[in-house]
Design a protein around this motif. Structure first.
Motif: not given
Length: 487
Positions: A318-325, A380-387, A397-401, A418-422
């Motif tokens: 796995k990537t460190p990003y995925d585990i941190i998420c 615990c969360k907000e945003g479009p990504t479904e759990e 995981k594919s998170f959005t800004e 989870m993905q800081y806005p560009k």
């Protein structure tokens, strides 16, 4: 064996906990566990020497048609000439350094350690009077579990351990189906014993039931670990939920919880598949989690690789990003993450595992205050990504800004982007100003906003869209934590 069984009965008789669910329901969970949030699991044993397929190599190398079977014959010869037991002399562990392991785990930000004491293969990683097939007498000729306990205590890590012996009832059984080194006669204490036919493990009432002799042997082995190492938590893998284990499992729990009273510390059992009634231990979810926060503390166990719990030559990391998420997600829902690493057969930690642990450690040094000793916020969360809820759901995981996870501690709310806005523009809708003051989304007074590791003070505003600010000089491959301090 009879003397140890009597000892178990005496401890149960004299202690406050009896071997029944009503009594065991009164157990008190350790106060340190909900604060710790992050622990390290370790799968290391003979299967690490084979380093092929996964930690089930000892079973799969005896099933014709399995990749492990074909690999074994090609690499070592037929199983009648070179069986699983023949890996023991190869397990020299010349690079095993318990202090170095624990130092790395501590650097990653972990608070507790969970090495496997005995896996399904039946090789004990500790000093034992139950069988000679243990790491103190064979292979490394070192008390691995004992060394790790000592090293953990030096680094102020809480020492725990897991036991996967239950599945050994059938784990080596396929070796009897052809000419291999797994043959009758066998007796208790032999490495492969009892090697029974594999049941339908989806059936909680599968025949043949484990014998009373095997169940007593299982009970004594775990009680021996309890007495010698005093683990703060015990973890059991999945087959202990079988009906045949109920009587012995209740005895084991009563013994463990009574011993903890003698030690003056609360302990608990981590369990899967409702192996014990709710409230008598810590709920465990393998490689997954829940969609929403739970009112009870729980734990998920997962590994640095997708395809194995132990070291192999074909790890899919796995990537460190995925585990941190995953760590953030689990903590936001009142859970703990138990992350597994798999040392090589020689005792060294693979580069891939080390890289992941060091990256987590760097992130934790900046953001750990939002993880350790934190609590769930009202969302615990907000945003479009479904759990996705349940076991084996810990894929990429594919998170959005627009995805945020929340924790809180003291007077602060922590929002993880989870993905800081560009473009640097952040809008946290859960903190928006409501047009209806009688039914606000949020009605607190925010006195300060900062971005951990980047900006101590951020100019922000509260609008009907949310808490809004722009910070363009923030860039990270990992989730970014926004600290919101309340008046």
């Amino acid at each position: 064996m009879e003397a140890y069984l009597k000892k178990i009965e005496d401890v149960i008789a004299m202690g406050p906990y009896k071997a029944d669910w009503e009594s065991l329901s009164k157990m008190e969970k350790p106060s340190w566990f909900p604060k710790a949030k992050f622990g390290i699991f370790v799968h290391w044993g003979l299967y690490s020497v084979a380093a092929n397929s996964n930690e089930w190599y000892s079973r799969n190398m005896y099933i014709d048609g399995y990749p492990a079977f074909e690999h074994h014959v090609k690499t070592y010869g037929p199983q009648s000439k070179f069986g699983y037991k023949d890996f023991i002399p190869m397990f020299t562990a010349e690079k095993f350094d318990a202090d170095a392991w624990v130092e790395l785990f501590k650097e990653a930000g972990a608070e507790y350690l969970f090495p496997v004491s005995e896996h399904h293969d039946g090789f004990q990683m500790y000093r034992s009077d139950i069988s000679h097939y243990n790491a103190a007498e064979m292979g490394p000729k070192r008390d691995v579990l004992g060394e790790l306990r000592t090293a953990a205590e030096k680094q102020n890590m809480v020492f725990c351990t897991s036991n996967h012996r239950a599945e050994h009832w059938w784990f080596m059984g396929h070796g009897k189906e052809f000419d291999s080194d797994i043959k009758e006669p066998m007796q208790r204490g032999d490495f492969y014993w009892p090697a029974m036919p594999e049941p339908d493990n989806e059936d909680l009432y599968s025949e043949p039931y484990p014998s009373e002799e095997f169940l007593n042997d299982w009970l004594i082995r775990v009680c021996e670990i309890i007495d010698q190492y005093q683990p703060a938590l015990l973890y059991f893998d999945w087959w202990v939920q079988h009906e045949a284990f109920k009587k012995h499992l209740k005895k084991l729990m009563a013994y463990y919880y009574n011993r903890s009273v003698e030690w003056g510390k609360n302990v608990a059992i981590c369990y899967k598949h409702d192996a014990i009634p709710f409230g008598m231990g810590i709920v465990e979810v393998e490689r997954g989690g829940f969609k929403d926060p739970k009112p009870y503390v729980w734990q998920t166990d997962t590994a640095v690789a997708h395809n194995s719990w132990c070291y192999t030559d074909t790890l899919d990391y796995k990537t460190p990003y995925d585990i941190i998420c995953m760590l953030i997600d689990v903590v936001s829902k009142n859970g703990n993450l138990l992350l597994n690493v798999g040392p090589k057969g020689d005792g060294s930690i693979p580069e891939g595992d080390t890289h992941i642990l060091k990256e987590i450690g760097k992130w934790m040094k900046v953001n750990g205050e939002a993880i350790k000793e934190s609590q769930t916020w009202r969302k615990c969360k907000e945003g479009p990504t479904e759990e996705v809820e349940g076991q084996f759901t810990d894929g990429k995981k594919s998170f959005t800004e627009k995805d945020f996870k929340f924790t809180c501690k003291g007077s602060s709310i922590y929002a993880f982007a989870m993905q800081y806005p560009k473009d640097g523009r952040v809008c946290i809708t859960s903190l928006k100003k409501s047009a209806d003051q009688n039914r606000p989304e949020f009605h607190g007074i925010i006195r300060r906003v900062s971005i951990l590791g980047f900006q101590d003070d951020v100019d922000f505003s509260i609008t009907e869209d949310g808490l809004v600010f722009t910070a363009e000089d923030v860039s990270s491959p990992y989730p970014v934590c926004i600290k919101i301090e309340m008046a």
